[in-house]
Design an enzyme around this catalytic site. Structure first.
Site, short mmCIF file in Angstrom:
data_model
loop_
_atom_site.label_atom_id
_atom_site.label_comp_id
_atom_site.label_asym_id
_atom_site.label_seq_id
_atom_site.Cartn_x
_atom_site.Cartn_y
_atom_site.Cartn_z
N GLU A 239 81.00 30.26 29.97
CA GLU A 239 81.92 31.33 29.57
C GLU A 239 81.23 32.68 29.81
O GLU A 239 80.00 32.74 29.84
CB GLU A 239 82.26 31.21 28.09
CG GLU A 239 81.06 31.48 27.19
CD GLU A 239 81.21 30.95 25.78
OE1 GLU A 239 81.91 31.60 25.01
OE2 GLU A 239 80.62 29.89 25.46
N LYS B 284 79.47 36.19 29.30
CA LYS B 284 78.64 36.79 28.25
C LYS B 284 79.12 38.24 28.10
O LYS B 284 78.93 39.06 28.99
CB LYS B 284 77.17 36.73 28.63
CG LYS B 284 76.26 37.31 27.56
CD LYS B 284 74.81 37.02 27.91
CE LYS B 284 73.85 37.39 26.79
NZ LYS B 284 73.91 38.80 26.40
N ASP C 8 79.32 42.02 26.96
CA ASP C 8 78.31 43.03 26.66
C ASP C 8 78.80 43.93 25.54
O ASP C 8 79.31 45.02 25.76
CB ASP C 8 78.04 43.84 27.94
CG ASP C 8 76.72 44.58 27.84
OD1 ASP C 8 76.00 44.39 26.84
OD2 ASP C 8 76.41 45.34 28.77
N TYR D 192 83.08 33.31 19.82
CA TYR D 192 82.41 32.33 20.69
C TYR D 192 81.60 31.30 19.92
O TYR D 192 81.01 30.41 20.50
CB TYR D 192 81.53 33.01 21.73
CG TYR D 192 80.47 33.92 21.16
CD1 TYR D 192 79.43 33.43 20.37
CD2 TYR D 192 80.51 35.30 21.40
CE1 TYR D 192 78.48 34.28 19.83
CE2 TYR D 192 79.55 36.15 20.87
CZ TYR D 192 78.54 35.63 20.09
OH TYR D 192 77.59 36.46 19.55
N LYS E 212 72.03 35.49 33.64
CA LYS E 212 72.31 36.91 33.79
C LYS E 212 72.71 37.26 35.22
O LYS E 212 72.25 36.65 36.17
CB LYS E 212 71.07 37.73 33.41
CG LYS E 212 70.59 37.53 31.98
CD LYS E 212 71.64 37.84 30.96
CE LYS E 212 71.52 39.17 30.27
NZ LYS E 212 70.28 39.63 29.76
N CYS F 122 39.29 56.75 28.90
CA CYS F 122 40.51 56.72 28.09
C CYS F 122 41.06 58.13 27.97
O CYS F 122 40.35 59.05 27.55
CB CYS F 122 40.19 56.16 26.72
SG CYS F 122 41.56 56.31 25.57
N CYS G 174 40.71 59.27 24.08
CA CYS G 174 39.46 59.51 23.34
C CYS G 174 38.27 59.75 24.25
O CYS G 174 37.17 60.01 23.77
CB CYS G 174 39.17 58.37 22.38
SG CYS G 174 38.65 56.86 23.19
N CYS H 104 40.40 50.70 27.04
CA CYS H 104 39.53 51.69 26.41
C CYS H 104 38.52 50.96 25.54
O CYS H 104 38.86 50.03 24.81
CB CYS H 104 40.41 52.61 25.55
SG CYS H 104 39.47 53.56 24.35
N CYS I 171 39.15 55.44 18.84
CA CYS I 171 40.21 55.94 19.72
C CYS I 171 41.46 56.15 18.89
O CYS I 171 42.01 55.21 18.34
CB CYS I 171 40.48 54.94 20.84
SG CYS I 171 41.87 55.42 21.86
#
Ligand code: IVH
Length: 756
Positions: free
Chosen positions: A126, A128, A130, A237, A325, A430, A433, A448, A454
């Site tokens: 069935e 889907k 949205d 559903y 999908k 980094c 830091c 890092c 940090c």
């Protein structure tokens, strides 16, 4: 209001009288605000009263008044909905992106059920939709509650709003089951969406980006009269709690829902096998543009409801359904800059800043670039991706977006590359830091090395700590945590639980102002100083002024700090107090140990039961060998990588000290066994399955055992309580015999769990 009792402490009589008082007070406030335009209280005070009303109603739903302020038309827009706990968790769906994924899904279902590749097996397919999911509870045929999905366990009470939607029946008549929770999708069709946006624009109100947002914005209106004026639809559903079965099959259940007065999707069909499912997918994809409403894929479900029941659920998704999908949407745009974000585990993640572009109805201006190899056009093994094309600032890039996932950059158009574009130079320090950022052999990510010095890592860890699946402290969100960190009030999770005492003592600083200042001055980036100045409420860096402000803020009670008030400060401290008692699994997840996510935390918590047993096991496994180490890596779902991360976190002195400081503040609740597991004969026992089982698959046996409160392990040790051995069992059965562990055959196992 400082004498207000915590809601948990109210008796029913007190709750009732307070609800009456709140209804009266809030209705006077509403009238003053809406009808006379002359408010009698601040928005914040109003919000706090509404929230308290909702909280009391959530605890005493039977005391909710007919004139409850929660349902009242004309409420202030910033109010929040009351929370409701779903009787049956609202699940989401796993995704399939291509035909192979669908074939894998079918193979998994068959393997779980022990069905051969050619055994007949029917699915439904069935569209889907949205939109947003809604759970409607009917008792005696009457609609008594409508709730949004929320986090699946707890949603928002939108009953008054749902009652205004024509396609949601209010009364099902007397043929309906005594208890029936109908689940489905609220959505807006294209024509109604366009008309709504036109009306909004004419009235000078905000327009919506897409029908989904319009549906969500319309349903979640505090004023149900606004919802009434919005053209929402509802497609059923599925279902949640039920007092009796609706039918034997998914298709039959949908037909029954149709007879009860719900709209179901006419494009639902039965399919015998994967080829028919894929055909139906192709048909729906062709019709997609003409449907008149948004869909983002096709959902397949096992049709037989007994089989659905046997298949059951993984942590958040059913084993018996999947969403196939539609392909992701893409668009081309210019990559304006590459920024580096530093995460909780120190990972440096490149983020693409894009000239805004619409991809499948959503405006995208940021996308992930994964890691430095991805930018350079290589995969983890060094082989070229995009035929070796690298990505540079200034390039035209293809953006890709699938569903709710973070948009990605797919490709780059070399013909449009600016002449002066240079290869991207990935930083080796980094950006937050200044510590060295290094890449360990075999790691795709540069990290890092600054650890807790940090600020980015410290703030990210705190943010993770208070996030939804973790401590979820109301009033202490990402923004507040970052702010408190900058001000020197929080440095690590344990500090959250001492904040109130420090506030009362008139000194909130865990990091003295002078130290905060020394730290940003040692950082040679001017932003660091500016950010601290901003946190202190100044718009420019002035050392002495910032220092004075930090000291002043640290000494000022939170209730008097700008942006806070007596009520909000009190609420925050109460919310923190409420979390001093925390379930084991949430605590483990909150620690943010690499690779240890929500699902793994739950598995580990179930396995060990109590925090004390767990930490003892971590200590015993610290050398990464021996029986405790084997037991840990034997837990289903815990591999070597996760086990190493876990024992390292507990063995590393600084990290362990932080955990111990936190634990000194908390009471840890052992994990709850699943409902009904308490009195099961295998509750708390450790079971190993080995060999072939004939009447159920090993996956099904394991799921059953866990549902009955047992722990399932992959290896036999002195802690194993029983081994269930089918034909072909080898070394594990031998080891069990050596150790004197009970061995059952499949019939013995089925007897034990009452399945024979
Ligand atoms: S079945 C336990 N069927 O998709 C089964 N969901 O990604 C749960 N959705 O939260 C869902 N159309 O809001 C199902 N025909 C359909 C659906 C559908 C849309 C939504 C639903 C769910 C989400 C999961």
């Amino acid at each position: 209001m400082s004498d207000t009792k915590a809601v948990e402490e109210l008796s029913a009589a007190e709750a009732e009288s307070e609800l009456a008082r709140l209804a009266d007070l809030l209705s006077r406030a509403d009238a003053a605000y809406h009808t006379r335009d002359a408010p009698i209280m601040s928005d914040a005070a109003y919000d706090a009263l509404k929230a308290r009303n909702a909280e009391i109603e959530a605890r005493f739903p039977e005391l909710k008044r007919a004139d409850s302020p929660s349902d009242r038309v004309g409420a202030a827009p910033s109010e929040t909905f009351a929370k409701v706990r779903h009787a049956v968790r609202m699940m989401s769906l796993g995704n399939a992106f291509d035909a192979d994924d669908v074939r894998d899904f079918d193979a998994r279902v068959r393997s779980y059920l022990g069905l051969g590749a050619d055994a007949p097996l029917t699915y439904t397919a069935e569209p889907k939709i949205d939109g947003l999911s809604l759970s409607l509870r009917y008792e005696g045929g009457r609609l008594v509650q409508a709730a949004t999905r929320g986090d699946g366990e707890e949603g928002e009470n939108v009953t008054a709003n749902a009652r205004t939607i024509d396609e949601i029946p209010r009364n099902l008549g007397d043929t309906a089951p005594a208890i029936l929770e109908v689940r489905g999708e609220v959505y807006m069709d294209h024509a109604d969406f366009a008309a709504l946006n036109e009306r909004q624009a004419e009235a000078g109100d905000k327009t919506f980006a897409n029908p989904r947002n319009a549906a969500a914005g319309s349903l979640r209106q505090l004023d149900a009269e606004i919802t009434r004026a919005r053209p929402l639809k509802f497609l059923a559903y599925g279902w949640g709690a039920l007092s009796e079965a609706l039918a034997d099959t998914q298709m039959g259940a949908l037909a029954r829902l149709g007879r009860l007065g719900f709209v179901t999707n006419p494009l639902t069909v039965r399919c015998d096998g994967v080829p028919e499912m894929l055909d139906h997918y192709a048909r729906i994809e062709q019709q997609r543009a003409e449907l008149g409403y948004d869909i983002d894929g096709v959902v397949y479900k096992v049709d037989d409801l007994d089989l659905q029941q046997r298949l059951g659920f993984r942590s958040t998704t059913p084993r018996w359904a999947i969403a196939h999908k539609f392909p992701a949407e893409t668009a081309w745009t210019r990559l304006e800059a590459i920024d580096i974000q530093v995460g909780r585990t120190g990972a440096l993640s490149p983020v693409a800043r894009l000239a805004p572009v619409t991809v499948g109805g959503v405006v995208v201006s940021n996308a992930t670039l994964h890691n430095e190899d991805y930018i350079a056009g290589r995969d983890a093994s060094g082989s070229p991706i995009r035929e070796g094309r690298d990505i540079r600032e200034g390039d035209w890039v293809q953006v890709y977006r699938a569903g709710d996932v973070i948009p990605k950059i797919n490709d780059v158009d070399l013909s449009r590359r600016p002449a002066d574009a240079t290869p991207y130079d990935f930083p080796d320090t980094c950006p937050e830091c200044g510590s060295a950022a290094i890449r360990e052999a075999g790691d795709a990510v540069r990290r890092c090395t600054g650890g807790l010095i940090c600020p980015a890592q410290a703030v990210e860890r705190l943010r993770h700590f208070v996030s939804r699946g973790a401590f979820d402290i109301e009033g202490l969100g990402e923004k507040q945590v970052a702010q408190f960190y900058r001000l020197g009030w929080l440095r690590e999770p344990a500090d959250i639980f001492t904040l109130k005492a420090r506030d009362e003592a008139g000194d909130k600083a865990v990091v003295p102002a002078a130290e905060r200042i020394a730290r940003v001055e040692a950082d040679d980036r001017p932003e660091a100083r500016l950010r601290l100045a901003e946190a202190a409420g100044l718009d420019a860096w002035d050392r002495d002024a910032v220092k004075a402000r930090l000291e002043d803020l640290g000494a000022t009670p939170l209730a008097q700090v700008k942006g806070w008030g007596a009520r909000s400060a009190e609420n925050l401290f109460a919310a923190i107090e409420a979390r001093r008692t925390i379930p084991f699994d949430r605590l483990l997840f909150a620690l943010g140990i690499r690779h240890v996510g929500e699902v793994a935390s739950r598995t580990i918590a179930r396995f060990h039961g109590t925090w004390a047993d767990f930490t003892a096991a971590m200590d015993a496994a610290a050398d990464q060998q021996g029986p405790e180490w084997e037991r840990l890596t034997g837990i289903d779902g815990v591999g070597g990588t996760m086990a190493r991360a876990l024992v390292t976190a507990f063995a590393q002195p600084e990290e362990r000290a932080g955990i111990d400081r936190l634990l000194a503040q908390l009471k840890v609740e052992p994990v709850e066994a699943p409902a009904g597991a308490d009195d099961s004969p295998i509750a708390g026992r450790t079971i190993v399955f080995t060999g072939t089982l004939e009447r159920m698959t090993r996956a099904e046996a394991k799921a059953r055992a866990e549902a009955m409160g047992a722990k399932v392990s992959g290896s036999v040790s002195g802690n194993t309580d029983m081994v269930v051995a089918g034909p072909g069992a080898g070394s594990k059965a031998n080891k069990a015999r050596e150790l004197g562990v009970a061995i059952l055959d499949e019939d013995g196992w089925l007897d034990l769990v009452g399945q024979s």
